[in-house]
Design an enzyme around this catalytic site. Structure first.
Site, PDB file in Angstrom:
ATOM      1  CB  ILE A  14      40.204  38.956  40.824  1.00 47.92           C
ATOM      2  CG1 ILE A  14      41.137  37.748  40.657  1.00 47.92           C
ATOM      3  CG2 ILE A  14      38.806  38.513  41.179  1.00 47.92           C
ATOM      4  CD1 ILE A  14      42.594  38.100  40.614  1.00 47.92           C
ATOM      5  CB  SER A  36      28.587  42.095  37.665  1.00 48.83           C
ATOM      6  OG  SER A  36      29.146  43.169  38.407  1.00 48.83           O
ATOM      7  NE  ARG A  37      23.316  43.124  44.009  1.00 47.36           N
ATOM      8  CZ  ARG A  37      22.000  42.886  43.896  1.00 47.36           C
ATOM      9  NH1 ARG A  37      21.261  43.665  43.112  1.00 47.36           N
ATOM     10  NH2 ARG A  37      21.444  41.886  44.546  1.00 47.36           N
ATOM     11  CE  LYS A  90      43.118  34.578  46.697  1.00 48.21           C
ATOM     12  NZ  LYS A  90      43.340  35.675  47.639  1.00 48.21           N
ATOM     13  CG  ASP A 168      41.860  38.143  49.700  1.00 49.80           C
ATOM     14  OD1 ASP A 168      40.839  37.468  49.546  1.00 49.80           O
ATOM     15  OD2 ASP A 168      42.497  38.657  48.762  1.00 49.80           O
TER      16      ASP A 168
END
Length: 308
Positions: A14, A36-37, A90, A168
């Site tokens: 996303i 971010s990993r 969200k 979701d």
């Protein structure tokens, strides 16, 4: 205009598909770093964690949290404590009560906390709200059905506690519903289908109403194949209103009244820039409360295991 320097935290599908392009398209917003990993973006500073970003990263004004909801509360608290504005993808968290301390932190720090509902920014949502405001609503039906393997491939977090499962996407429908209806609605019954190997539902049927007894039903399903459906049907005293394609198209008795390309995430970032200019917050938890009530009231059934 001073640009709002934003770092994206969590760089999954996303974030790559929606957030990067939206930030680039919105005046007053600039993407400054990624945390971010597992992923990075060429040409931008990259850090493994939000803690590393806040300690060693370039100057930023805000973070956009695109991580799974199970970890967002702690990340938001860290960002607010560091004096940053915070945007929450969200759903804003894994529970309702965990947002209250963040709201208080943001107010004390005079920083923005923005709990986003991107579907409310779909182009036909506001025209639908305006059209319904002048009609008597008889009944409402929501059909929100999609293929989880297409839209959430390999995202195991969605099946864990707090991942919401079919809610979701279903919460997108509830965010639109609570925007366009003139009176608040509440859940009166729910049926939730849980795969035998998952901690979150793969399908749900909800019954809702308002203080006047309006009949509202909703069907959510992650097992849809073929055509996907993101539709809200409203029968009124002046015809049937259909809000389809996730809020992109509005029809009344087959006549198109509004339709436009998707710019939902641009709308979110325009709003974020506006809020951050004064340190104001925007945290509407109504859709999350409805999901919480569905879990409280839901009759649970076990269905076949889910295999991605």
């Amino acid at each position: 205009m001073t640009e709002l320097r934003i770092a994206i935290v969590g760089f999954g599908k996303i974030a790559r598909d929606q957030h990067v392009g939206a930030i680039a398209a919105v005046p007053g917003a600039a993407l400054a770093a990624i945390a971010s990993r597992n992923a990075s973006l060429p040409g931008l500073p990259h850090f493994a964690t939000i803690e590393e970003l806040l300690e060693k990263g370039p100057p930023i004004d805000a973070v956009s949290l695109c991580t799974p909801p199970q970890v967002r509360r702690a990340q938001a608290a860290a960002a607010l404590a560091a004096g940053k504005h915070v945007m929450l993808e969200k759903p804003p968290g894994i529970g309702v009560a965990e947002l209250d301390p963040l709201v208080a932190m943001a107010a004390e720090a005079k920083r923005t906390l923005f709990a986003t509902w991107h579907s409310r920014h779909a182009p036909a949502v506001e025209p639908a709200r305006q059209w319904l405001a002048e009609r008597r609503i008889k009944s409402v039906h929501v059909s929100w059905k999609e293929d989880v393997r297409v839209w959430h491939p390999g995202q195991g977090w969605i099946w864990e506690p707090g991942g919401l499962g079919v809610f979701d996407p279903g919460i997108n429908a509830l965010s639109i519903l609570t925007k366009i209806l003139p009176k608040p609605v509440f859940v009166t019954a729910a049926e939730l289908a849980f795969p035998a190997n998952c901690q979150a539902p793969i399908a749900a049927n909800l019954t809702l109403t308002d203080i006047d007894g309006l009949a509202v039903t909703a069907e959510f399903d992650f097992r849809q194949t073929g055509p996907q459906s993101w539709d809200i049907l409203v029968d009124t005293d002046q015809g049937r209103m259909t809000l389809s394609s996730g809020g992109a198209r509005l029809e009344v008795d087959g006549k198109v009244l509004a339709e436009a390309p998707d710019e939902e995430y641009r709308g979110l970032y325009r709003r974020f820039v506006e809020l951050a200019a004064t340190g104001a917050s925007d945290v509407d938890l109504t859709p999350l409360r409805l999901v919480a009530d569905a879990f409280l009231l839901g009759r649970r059934t076990v269905v076949e295991p889910f295999v991605d």
